[in-house]
Design a protein around this motif. Structure first.
Motif, PDB file in Angstrom:
ATOM      1  N   GLU A   1      23.442 -16.311  20.476  1.00 43.66           N
ATOM      2  CA  GLU A   1      24.339 -16.265  19.313  1.00 43.66           C
ATOM      3  C   GLU A   1      24.113 -17.462  18.387  1.00 43.66           C
ATOM      4  O   GLU A   1      24.193 -17.332  17.163  1.00 43.66           O
ATOM      5  CB  GLU A   1      25.793 -16.239  19.791  1.00 43.66           C
ATOM      6  CG  GLU A   1      26.774 -15.969  18.666  1.00 43.66           C
ATOM      7  CD  GLU A   1      28.233 -16.091  19.110  1.00 43.66           C
ATOM      8  OE1 GLU A   1      28.485 -16.506  20.276  1.00 43.66           O
ATOM      9  OE2 GLU A   1      29.098 -15.797  18.279  1.00 43.66           O
TER      10      GLU A   1
ATOM     11  N   LEU B   1      21.519 -16.565  15.968  1.00 44.90           N
ATOM     12  CA  LEU B   1      21.675 -15.362  15.126  1.00 44.90           C
ATOM     13  C   LEU B   1      21.806 -15.651  13.621  1.00 44.90           C
ATOM     14  O   LEU B   1      21.218 -14.927  12.809  1.00 44.90           O
ATOM     15  CB  LEU B   1      22.861 -14.505  15.605  1.00 44.90           C
ATOM     16  CG  LEU B   1      22.661 -13.766  16.928  1.00 44.90           C
ATOM     17  CD1 LEU B   1      23.899 -12.935  17.281  1.00 44.90           C
ATOM     18  CD2 LEU B   1      21.427 -12.857  16.875  1.00 44.90           C
TER      19      LEU B   1
ATOM     20  N   VAL C   1      17.000  -8.329  14.690  1.00 44.16           N
ATOM     21  CA  VAL C   1      16.707  -8.484  16.126  1.00 44.16           C
ATOM     22  C   VAL C   1      16.176  -7.176  16.688  1.00 44.16           C
ATOM     23  O   VAL C   1      16.623  -6.090  16.304  1.00 44.16           O
ATOM     24  CB  VAL C   1      17.940  -8.947  16.946  1.00 44.16           C
ATOM     25  CG1 VAL C   1      18.309 -10.395  16.653  1.00 44.16           C
ATOM     26  CG2 VAL C   1      19.131  -8.045  16.750  1.00 44.16           C
TER      27      VAL C   1
ATOM     28  N   SER D   1      25.420  -9.486  17.155  1.00 46.54           N
ATOM     29  CA  SER D   1      24.567  -9.189  15.992  1.00 46.54           C
ATOM     30  C   SER D   1      25.277  -8.249  15.036  1.00 46.54           C
ATOM     31  O   SER D   1      25.166  -8.384  13.809  1.00 46.54           O
ATOM     32  CB  SER D   1      23.250  -8.554  16.433  1.00 46.54           C
ATOM     33  OG  SER D   1      22.604  -9.364  17.373  1.00 46.54           O
TER      34      SER D   1
END
Ligand SMILES: NC(=O)C1=CN([C@@H]2O[C@H](COP(=O)(O)OP(=O)(O)OC[C@H]3O[C@@H](n4cnc5c(N)ncnc54)[C@H](OP(=O)(O)O)[C@@H]3O)[C@@H](O)[C@H]2O)[C@@H](O)CC1
Ligand SMILES: Nc1ncnc2c1ncn2[C@@H]1O[C@H](COP(=O)(O)OP(=O)(O)OP(=O)(O)O)[C@@H](O)[C@H]1O
Length: 509
Positions: free
Chosen positions: A232, A235, A241, A264
């Motif tokens: 995370e 991200l 991704v 996500s």
């Protein structure tokens, strides 16, 4: 009478010598005659007027008939076009002049056909719209249109950019058994044009993956107790991704992948789900259902698994297009790429096509659309539609809306099977493992590019369809080139070496 006298006064010249009485009689006679004459003239004029009016109406009727015939002809063309589409398997052969795109809905594909200009202004226009072939097959021109959309979304190489701007892609996968898959995906993302490629894998896979390539950034976090948090953190820096290549089926890893998907989604990042990521989704579809920034890339096996989980029915092997469309719809219009001999791509959108006309009478309409034998009447309830002569046709859908008196069809709509974009770009017969990983890696980059490019660059179309088509053609072209060089000994690594030239060949023209 007064008016009559006045009007005719100059023509009356009674003799002055006649007695008053006879003069009166004479005057009366003259008046009678004049009256008669006038009436005759009046009748003649009326007759002339009506004759003229009759002629005018005849001409008007002929003009309407001609117009009507033209419109019928167009409907017949439409019928032939649709019949052709449903029966042709290898080549779509229409060459109807394309007008500026007119979309049936926000997702419909390029090359809509708009016949507006072909209709006369006196009658309400016939509008025949059809979204981009996204059907069974494509003409070369259609294919070129999609390639052009892919080219449009590719960011230009300029000296003004900094590292990372053209793509920071994350691959979630890689475990003790599978180190090749995440590597293939991550390196392909770089070769396609991403600036940075991260792999989030297990600790024991990390060193192995690093040893394949110094270009990759490898995070040995996927089996750590706080794996989700560790990923995370990255991200916000990732543009997309890819979840699944080489992930394996270990419960802990799948649970972590689930957490990463959820994080996500919160950030709105495009997610590509492949391989074991699809296994996870088939166990818990709600995890991704309805998230339209997701692309699923199942091979045949993965597709069947997911289809059965979602639709509670086996895949209908006689209707691959319909199955892809239905799976996408069941998943909430996610983009689905079914890989195989021909890659089938759909976001589940159906393409409405419309014929609007106010002149067609029922029987004529029936006749005109008679060749649409592969169509079904839309079961939408239109109160005036129950005795529609077109009811009972099969396959696609048609609705006819009649006027109050049920004489004229004022609106006709039909519907194609939906958007199924086919990528049958030449690849090869070599089916070594890892090709799907190349696809998911390249899709990671292209999904980001298409997503940020904006509707103008994708012609208002779903960017993920454009990205999927781009990635599929690139994978197949790389396969084709590698196979030309190595034949049976070709491997996924050989394909990766071809990605650059394949990309140039397809998109840098
Ligand atoms: N070098 C590496 O590290 C690589 C690692 N990889 C990674 O491996 C993991 C597992 O992936 P997977 O595809 O082998 O697993 P899964 O979906 O369970 O298939 C199992 C069985 O399904 C069948 N089958 C498969 N495809 C089919 C088809 N098109 N049409 C019909 N049947 C088909 C076939 O059954 P069989 O023919 O053997 O009976 C197959 O054996 C995953 O993480 C992936 O990323 C790969 O990327 C390769 C390179
Ligand atoms: N029969 C075929 N003919 C031509 N190309 C094919 C064929 N089958 C698959 N491909 C191409 O290979 C690519 C990978 O598809 P494939 O079905 O091998 O995926 P996969 O099984 O997930 O791969 P992986 O081995 O990476 O797990 C697809 O993009 C597709 O274009």
């Amino acid at each position: 009478m007064q008016g009559f006298k006045e009007v005719n006064a100059p023509t009356i010249t009674p003799p002055l010598s006649q007695p008053k009485r006879s003069k009166k009689r004479h005057t009366n006679l003259t008046l009678d005659k004049m009256m008669e004459k006038f009436l005759q003239q009046s009748m003649d004029t009326d007759e002339k007027f009506y004759r003229f009016e009759e002629q005018r109406l005849k001409i008007e009727d002929k003009r309407r008939e001609a117009e009507h015939a033209r419109e019928l002809q167009m409907l017949q063309m439409l019928g032939q076009m649709l019949a052709g589409i449903s029966s042709t398997v290898s080549q779509r052969s229409q060459s109807i002049p394309a007008s500026p795109p007119r979309r049936a809905n926000h997702r419909s594909y390029a090359d809509n056909f708009n016949y507006n200009a072909m209709t006369a202004t006196l009658s309400p226009p016939i509008v025949i719209e059809r979204s981009f072939s996204l059907h069974r097959t494509h003409t070369l021109k259609d294919m070129e249109n999609i390639f052009q959309l892919v080219r449009n979304v590719i960011p230009p190489l300029t000296g003004k950019k900094h590292k990372g701007q053209d793509g920071r892609i994350g691959i979630v996968g890689g475990c003790r058994e599978y180190t090749g898959a995440p590597y293939f995906a991550a390196i392909t993302a770089l070769k396609v044009g991403a600036d940075l490629s991260h792999v989030f894998c297990t600790k024991d896979a990390a060193t192995v993956i690093k040893s394949y390539s110094p270009e990759l950034i490898v995070h040995p976090v996927l089996d750590s107790p706080n794996a989700i948090h560790e990923v995370e953190k990255w991200l916000p820096r990732l543009h997309s991704v890819v979840i699944g290549p080489g992930l394996g089926r270990d419960e802990v890893l799948l649970e972590n992948a689930k957490g990463i998907i959820e994080k996500s989604k919160v950030k709105g990042i495009p997610i590509i789900i492949d391989a074991d990521g699809l296994w996870l989704i088939s166990q818990q579809p709600s995890l991704i259902q309805g998230y339209q920034r997701a692309i699923l890339t199942p091979n045949y096996m993965e597709f069947s698994r997911l289809y059965e989980a979602m639709l509670r029915d086996p895949v209908d092997s006689s209707d691959h297009h319909g199955c892809v469309l239905r799976l996408s719809q069941a998943m909430g219009n996610l983009t689905v790429v079914q890989k195989g001999e021909r890659d089938l791509i759909s976001d589940g959108e159906k393409a409405w096509s419309t014929v609007v006309d106010s002149l067609l009478y029922k029987d004529e309409l029936h006749h005109a659309l008679g060749s649409l034998s592969t169509m079904t009447l839309l079961t939408e309830t239109y109160p005036d539609c129950e005795d529609c002569p077109l009811a009972g046709k099969n396959k696609s859908i048609l609705h006819v809306l009649f006027t109050k008196h049920k004489e004229k069809a004022v609106s006709v709509k039909y519907f194609c099977d939906g958007h199924v974009l086919v990528c049958s770009h030449e690849g090869s017969s070599r089916r070594c493992g890892g090709q799907g990983d190349l696809l998911s890696g390249s899709l990671g980059v292209m999904a980001h590019w298409a997503f940020v490019a904006g509707a103008e660059k994708t012609n208002g179309q779903n960017p993920f369809l454009v990205a999927a088509f781009g990635a599929c053609s690139l994978t197949r072209q790389s396969n084709h080139q590698a196979f030309q060089k190595f034949g049976r000994s070709m491997t996924a690594s050989d394909m990766i070496s071809e990605v650059g030239t394949a990309f140039n060949k397809l998109f840098e023209t």
